[in-house]
Write an enzyme that holds these catalytic residues in place. Structure first.
Site, PDB file in Angstrom:
ATOM      1  N   TYR A 117     -34.058 -31.486  -8.692  1.00  0.00           N
ATOM      2  CA  TYR A 117     -34.204 -30.093  -9.130  1.00  0.00           C
ATOM      3  C   TYR A 117     -33.555 -29.896 -10.492  1.00  0.00           C
ATOM      4  O   TYR A 117     -34.162 -29.294 -11.395  1.00  0.00           O
ATOM      5  CB  TYR A 117     -33.592 -29.131  -8.110  1.00  0.00           C
ATOM      6  CG  TYR A 117     -33.669 -27.688  -8.558  1.00  0.00           C
ATOM      7  CD1 TYR A 117     -34.895 -27.030  -8.616  1.00  0.00           C
ATOM      8  CD2 TYR A 117     -32.528 -27.001  -8.946  1.00  0.00           C
ATOM      9  CE1 TYR A 117     -34.981 -25.720  -9.050  1.00  0.00           C
ATOM     10  CE2 TYR A 117     -32.607 -25.687  -9.378  1.00  0.00           C
ATOM     11  CZ  TYR A 117     -33.838 -25.045  -9.429  1.00  0.00           C
ATOM     12  OH  TYR A 117     -33.924 -23.745  -9.869  1.00  0.00           O
TER      13      TYR A 117
ATOM     14  N   SER B 102     -33.136 -22.706 -15.297  1.00  0.00           N
ATOM     15  CA  SER B 102     -31.992 -22.524 -14.408  1.00  0.00           C
ATOM     16  C   SER B 102     -30.765 -23.096 -15.100  1.00  0.00           C
ATOM     17  O   SER B 102     -30.882 -24.008 -15.932  1.00  0.00           O
ATOM     18  CB  SER B 102     -32.222 -23.258 -13.083  1.00  0.00           C
ATOM     19  OG  SER B 102     -31.035 -23.317 -12.307  1.00  0.00           O
TER      20      SER B 102
END
Length: 253
Positions: free
Chosen positions: A152, A139
């Site tokens: 995250y 990501s």
């Protein structure tokens, strides 16, 4: 001989879109997920195009992963592509307001699950050799932090560095490794992160024309079908609507 892809988290979002894209190209598919009924539906859908094997599997269960991989039948035992897609984000709160169990779940899934599946499949990928690929779904959060990203972001930074280190270790084997890092993307992933808050989901994507799962699927297919002597180490994707902002500055009043 048809190529074979092993896809984790294949029941929705990026994983399902990639399964559909590869099935259309006649790749054999090993699809994993935790929802047996959903896997059965997907198998019915895609079996008209190719051979599909589904495994009801939690990527956090390393013993089950090892056993399932060792038992892969022909023609699924020759794996050309490992797509490490399974992952999740939980919560948008600042670190001081987060639930520790959410942090542990993200670490167990995004890091522990990814390394367990990779470790189990490395011998098969190396045996397959030149042209085989590992594509890790990272990501932009692994490279660009943002408020509420905390753990995250940390897990996706791990995915990026693990991908690079794998490239070093696999040099000379013919196995390729890519960290594919999407930005703002529309999928079920965001509903999970917001606890099913449809309004938050709608507000995030309104007017943004975000990345769609099919965009990621087309990118994965391109990466997996590049000439065998080429490796894309890192590929960062953003929708045109997304860019960087100035640094945040807190001012005392």
């Amino acid at each position: 001989m048809s190529k074979t892809a092993f896809i984790t988290g294949a029941t929705s979002g990026f994983g399902l879109a990639c399964a559909r894209r590869l099935a259309a190209a006649k790749w054999n598919l090993v699809l994993t997920g935790r929802r047996a009924s959903r896997l059965a539906e997907i198998q019915d859908e895609l079996s008209v195009h190719t051979q599909v094997l589904t495994l009801t599997l939690d990527v956090c269960d390393s013993d089950a992963i090892k056993a399932q991989v060792e038992a892969l039948p022909t023609p699924f035992s020759r794996v050309d592509l490992l797509l490490n897609n399974a992952g999740l984000a939980l919560g948008t709160e600042p670190a001081q307001a987060c639930d520790l169990s959410d942090w542990k779940t993200m670490i167990d899934t995004n890091i522990g699950g990814l390394v367990a599946v990779t470790h189990a499949l490395l011998p098969r990928l190396i045996e397959q050799g030149k042209g085989s690929s590992i594509i890790n779904l990272g990501s932009i959060a692994g490279h660009w932090p943002y408020p509420g990203g905390n753990v995250y972001c940390g897990t996706k930074a791990f995915v990026e560095q693990f991908s690079y280190a794998l490239r070093c270790d696999l040099s000379g084997t013919g196995v390729r490794v890519t960290n594919l890092a999407p930005g703002l993307s529309e999928s079920e992933f965001t509903l999970v992160r917001t606890g099913g808050n449809q309004d938050a989901y709608n507000n995030l994507y309104q007017g943004a024309d975000p990345i769609q799962p099919e965009d990621v699927a087309d990118t994965v297919y391109w990466l997996a079908t590049l000439p065998a002597h080429l490796n894309v180490n890192q590929l960062e994707l953003m929708p045109v609507s997304q860019a960087w902002s100035p640094f945040s500055i807190h001012r005392e009043h």
